[in-house]
Write a protein that holds these residues in place. Structure first.
Motif, PDB file in Angstrom:
ATOM      1  N   ASP A 202      12.289   0.562  -7.398  1.00 18.01           N
ATOM      2  CA  ASP A 202      12.263   1.867  -8.063  1.00 18.01           C
ATOM      3  C   ASP A 202      10.826   2.279  -8.359  1.00 18.01           C
ATOM      4  O   ASP A 202      10.211   1.821  -9.324  1.00 18.01           O
ATOM      5  N   LYS A 203      10.299   3.176  -7.516  1.00 20.52           N
ATOM      6  CA  LYS A 203       8.880   3.530  -7.608  1.00 20.52           C
ATOM      7  C   LYS A 203       8.534   4.268  -8.899  1.00 20.52           C
ATOM      8  O   LYS A 203       7.386   4.242  -9.341  1.00 20.52           O
ATOM      9  N   HIS A 204       9.507   4.920  -9.511  1.00 22.15           N
ATOM     10  CA  HIS A 204       9.248   5.639 -10.758  1.00 22.15           C
ATOM     11  C   HIS A 204       9.135   4.661 -11.934  1.00 22.15           C
ATOM     12  O   HIS A 204       8.133   4.643 -12.654  1.00 22.15           O
TER      13      HIS A 204
ATOM     14  N   ARG B 239      13.494   5.490  -4.349  1.00 28.03           N
ATOM     15  CA  ARG B 239      13.944   4.151  -3.954  1.00 28.03           C
ATOM     16  C   ARG B 239      14.212   4.090  -2.457  1.00 28.03           C
ATOM     17  O   ARG B 239      15.326   4.333  -2.004  1.00 28.03           O
ATOM     18  N   GLU B 240      13.177   3.818  -1.702  1.00 29.64           N
ATOM     19  CA  GLU B 240      13.320   3.623  -0.252  1.00 29.64           C
ATOM     20  C   GLU B 240      12.234   2.672   0.214  1.00 29.64           C
ATOM     21  O   GLU B 240      11.472   2.143  -0.583  1.00 29.64           O
ATOM     22  N   GLY B 241      12.161   2.493   1.522  1.00 29.26           N
ATOM     23  CA  GLY B 241      11.128   1.622   2.092  1.00 29.26           C
ATOM     24  C   GLY B 241      10.837   2.060   3.517  1.00 29.26           C
ATOM     25  O   GLY B 241      11.434   3.034   4.015  1.00 29.26           O
ATOM     26  N   SER B 242       9.909   1.369   4.176  1.00 31.44           N
ATOM     27  CA  SER B 242       9.542   1.658   5.570  1.00 31.44           C
ATOM     28  C   SER B 242       9.082   3.102   5.766  1.00 31.44           C
ATOM     29  O   SER B 242       9.261   3.682   6.844  1.00 31.44           O
TER      30      SER B 242
ATOM     31  N   THR C 211       0.134   1.146  -5.278  1.00 35.97           N
ATOM     32  CA  THR C 211       1.078   2.218  -4.953  1.00 35.97           C
ATOM     33  C   THR C 211       2.479   1.709  -4.651  1.00 35.97           C
ATOM     34  O   THR C 211       3.450   2.412  -4.850  1.00 35.97           O
ATOM     35  N   ASP C 212       2.585   0.476  -4.156  1.00 31.16           N
ATOM     36  CA  ASP C 212       3.901   0.045  -3.690  1.00 31.16           C
ATOM     37  C   ASP C 212       4.084  -1.470  -3.806  1.00 31.16           C
ATOM     38  O   ASP C 212       3.893  -2.210  -2.843  1.00 31.16           O
ATOM     39  N   PRO C 213       4.463  -1.910  -5.012  1.00 30.97           N
ATOM     40  CA  PRO C 213       4.756  -3.337  -5.154  1.00 30.97           C
ATOM     41  C   PRO C 213       6.170  -3.617  -4.639  1.00 30.97           C
ATOM     42  O   PRO C 213       7.127  -3.033  -5.122  1.00 30.97           O
ATOM     43  N   ASN C 214       6.297  -4.482  -3.641  1.00 32.22           N
ATOM     44  CA  ASN C 214       7.595  -4.788  -3.039  1.00 32.22           C
ATOM     45  C   ASN C 214       7.985  -6.220  -3.374  1.00 32.22           C
ATOM     46  O   ASN C 214       7.172  -7.125  -3.223  1.00 32.22           O
ATOM     47  N   SER C 215       9.250  -6.412  -3.783  1.00 29.96           N
ATOM     48  CA  SER C 215       9.669  -7.759  -4.149  1.00 29.96           C
ATOM     49  C   SER C 215      10.044  -8.583  -2.918  1.00 29.96           C
ATOM     50  O   SER C 215      10.460  -9.730  -3.037  1.00 29.96           O
TER      51      SER C 215
END
Ligand SMILES: Nc1ncnc2c1ncn2[C@@H]1O[C@H](COP(=O)(O)OP(=O)(O)OP(=O)(O)O)[C@@H](O)[C@H]1O
Ligand SMILES: [Mg+2]
Length: 351
Positions: free
Chosen positions: A126-128, A177-180, A304-308
């Motif tokens: 969740d980027k927000h 909430r997305e990716g790629s 900008t984009d922490p990904n688990s």
């Protein structure tokens, strides 16, 4: 000693299911057979789980795999998964795969798995909300406004004014909430704002509008070593498109990436590594993560984009950076499994 049965979960219910098939296939190919027995577990787009024969792992698309399921694979009701595997290597990406859903199922079943727990996975998606927490943790993130779909439909004029006054152009619109890079647009002028927001709304019911960052983009895999998160090498990214798009990410030979970075001085690399580890800790990530950001022209390091979780294709940052640290794909995969098992043993509850 009995070999651990490692379920490699691939496919899934998100827009990134094809990316996941590629990741899972690569993990399957590189899993150390001396230590583990690979069990490919395909998640159909309806959420059903199937143990598939290894031949199906080489199918081109998830649709092709799905076509063969009835005849060649075994459907596994969720509660039976623990009879089939001792450990889950989550090669899923995106919704239901990265966001706490599959993690919740595995917690209920008592199956240890790679990556973060439920809450941190949800935060990674969740980027927000992640920006709020990162800000609170003293980490620099882009200025942003969240635009829920109903607000955009009902209060468009007021929101447009707020967005113009806050950012100017260019700015970035993205689904929360997305990716790629799905649904991400660089909005160059006021006339393109509506399209940018509507594109993002195709993927989610809220859009993050962000200040445009001009600088060097980077990505960093963080992985734990004796309970302490450490950044592997850093990768500096030079997309061929106007930003790091889906094609840049996955088309062979399309994007220039430098691991270690060519144009970021060593002291700045060290500072970026400190920041990515701080972001990892603030969000409560465990086992590993992939933290992306920008080094702005004024020297600021922004996350900008922490990904688990991370892509697991042969040229993904995960393996590129592991190689730079002297680890073959099979070595880093084994390391991730072993440290995830330890983390799972030490857990008190599912988060
Ligand atoms: N604020 C920004 N300023 C400039 N470019 C941006 C900004 N935010 C995102 N981008 C560009 O858009 C790309 C995709 O955005 P982001 O990293 O948020 O998406 P993602 O879909 O979560 O990606 P991933 O699959 O790597 O997790 C970035 O790699 C970057 O090139
Ligand atoms: Mg992401």
């Amino acid at each position: 000693m009995e070999k651990l049965r490692v379920g490699i979960i691939l496919g899934g219910m998100s827009s990134e299911n094809e990316v996941s098939l590629n990741s899972g296939r690569n993990v399957y190919d590189n899993l150390d057979r001396e230590m583990y027995i690979p069990v490919p577990v395909f998640m159909h787009h309806n959420g059903g789980l199937w143990v598939i024969p290894w031949q199906l792992v080489s199918q081109n698309t998830t649709v092709d795999v799905s076509d063969h399921l009835e005849k060649e694979a075994r459907h596994i009701p969720y509660e039976q998964l623990k009879e089939e595997i001792d450990f889950a290597f989550i090669a899923l990406h995106g919704k239901y795969g990265d966001d706490g859903c599959i993690q919740g199922l595995l917690e209920l079943l008592g199956i240890p798995y790679t990556g973060s727990g439920i809450l941190a996975s949800a935060l990674g998606m969740d980027k927000h909300i992640q920006q709020k927490i990162l800000r609170w943790g003293g980490i620099d993130v882009p200025r942003s406004i969240v635009v829920p779909e109903y607000e955009w439909r009902n209060n468009k004029k007021a929101l447009e004014k707020q967005i113009h006054d806050t950012f100017g152009f260019p700015l970035v619109t993205k689904p929360t909430r997305e990716g790629s890079s799905m649904g991400v647009t660089i909005v160059r002028d006021a006339g393109a704002l509506d399209d940018g927001i509507n594109d993002a709304l195709e993927w989610d019911n809220a859009v993050l509008v962000e200040e445009y960052l001009d600088g060097i983009e980077f990505s960093s895999i963080v992985i734990e070593e004796d309970g302490e998160p450490k950044a592997l090498s850093l990768t500096e990214i030079y997309p061929q498109s106007e930003f790091y798009t889906y094609d840049d990410k996955y088309m062979p030979g399309r994007c220039r990436k430098f691991t270690p970075p060519k144009n970021i001085p060593a002291d700045v690399v060290a500072r970026i590594k400190e920041e990515v580890v701080r972001a990892y800790k603030v969000l409560g990530f465990r086992s590993y993560g992939r933290i992306d950001g920008f080094l702005a022209h004024d020297g600021r390091v922004l996350i900008t984009d922490p990904n688990s979780s991370s892509g697991m294709a042969p040229s993904s940052f995960f393996f590129e950076q592991a190689a730079e640290s002297g680890m073959l794909p099979s070595m880093i995969i084994s390391k991730l499994i072993e440290l995830s098992l330890t983390i799972h043993k030490e857990k008190r509850g599912p988060l």
